[in-house]
Motif scaffolding. Structure first.
Motif, PDB file in Angstrom:
ATOM      1  N   SER A  61      42.961  37.692  44.730  1.00  0.00           N
ATOM      2  CA  SER A  61      41.851  37.759  45.691  1.00  0.00           C
ATOM      3  C   SER A  61      41.375  39.191  45.881  1.00  0.00           C
ATOM      4  N   ARG A  62      42.326  40.127  46.035  1.00  0.00           N
ATOM      5  CA  ARG A  62      41.960  41.538  46.185  1.00  0.00           C
ATOM      6  C   ARG A  62      41.197  42.033  44.957  1.00  0.00           C
ATOM      7  N   LEU A  63      41.646  41.634  43.796  1.00  0.00           N
ATOM      8  CA  LEU A  63      41.008  42.063  42.558  1.00  0.00           C
ATOM      9  C   LEU A  63      39.592  41.499  42.448  1.00  0.00           C
ATOM     10  N   ALA A  64      39.391  40.228  42.767  1.00  0.00           N
ATOM     11  CA  ALA A  64      38.052  39.629  42.691  1.00  0.00           C
ATOM     12  C   ALA A  64      37.087  40.364  43.619  1.00  0.00           C
ATOM     13  N   LEU A  65      37.531  40.676  44.829  1.00  0.00           N
ATOM     14  CA  LEU A  65      36.676  41.390  45.778  1.00  0.00           C
ATOM     15  C   LEU A  65      36.413  42.828  45.336  1.00  0.00           C
ATOM     16  N   ALA A  66      37.443  43.504  44.811  1.00  0.00           N
ATOM     17  CA  ALA A  66      37.271  44.879  44.330  1.00  0.00           C
ATOM     18  C   ALA A  66      36.332  44.909  43.113  1.00  0.00           C
ATOM     19  N   TYR A  67      36.453  43.914  42.244  1.00  0.00           N
ATOM     20  CA  TYR A  67      35.555  43.840  41.090  1.00  0.00           C
ATOM     21  C   TYR A  67      34.109  43.642  41.567  1.00  0.00           C
ATOM     22  N   HIS A  68      33.917  42.791  42.555  1.00  0.00           N
ATOM     23  CA  HIS A  68      32.564  42.577  43.110  1.00  0.00           C
ATOM     24  C   HIS A  68      31.985  43.891  43.639  1.00  0.00           C
TER      25      HIS A  68
END
Length: 121
Positions: A61-68
């Motif tokens: 989840s953290r990675l998906a948001l950071a990628y966004h």
């Protein structure tokens, strides 16, 4: 007594014991991917799916948001060309005038996070 293929009953018993012991030994052999609940999408769109292998759903989840955040630095239709939280990511997308549909695969060693999103443009 030998079975077809040359395996004896003893070998079959050993394989059966290993398969039965796999859940007790920490889960699926080979570290299969597991589905996670996607985070809330920050903006006009949504995360459709999130799966992780070798890491936690929280990290996914953290990675998906950071990628966004990385991706939209250059505008709503931007791309992220740098490492995110130490992961290398590649994105495959299709676009139409009103939306972007994409699948992002991020890897770091044997760890993998895949998320799918739709963003309204």
């Amino acid at each position: 007594m030998a079975l077809r293929g040359g395996l004896g009953l003893g070998a079959v018993a050993v394989v059966a014991a290993l398969v039965a012991a796999a859940p007790a030994a920490g889960g699926v052999i080979g570290g299969a991917a597991r589905a996670c609940k996607p985070p809330a999408y920050p903006g006009s769109g949504y995360f459709i799916a999130l799966s992780v292998r070798g890491t936690s759903c929280a990290t996914g989840s953290r990675l998906a948001l950071a990628y966004h955040r990385c991706r939209v630095r250059d505008g709503r239709a931007g791309r992220c060309d740098e490492r995110v939280l130490g992961f290398r990511c590649r994105e495959r997308r299709t676009t139409i005038p009103t939306e972007i549909d994409a699948r992002v695969t991020c890897t770091r060693g044997t760890r993998r996070v895949v998320h799918v999103y739709q963003q309204n443009t």
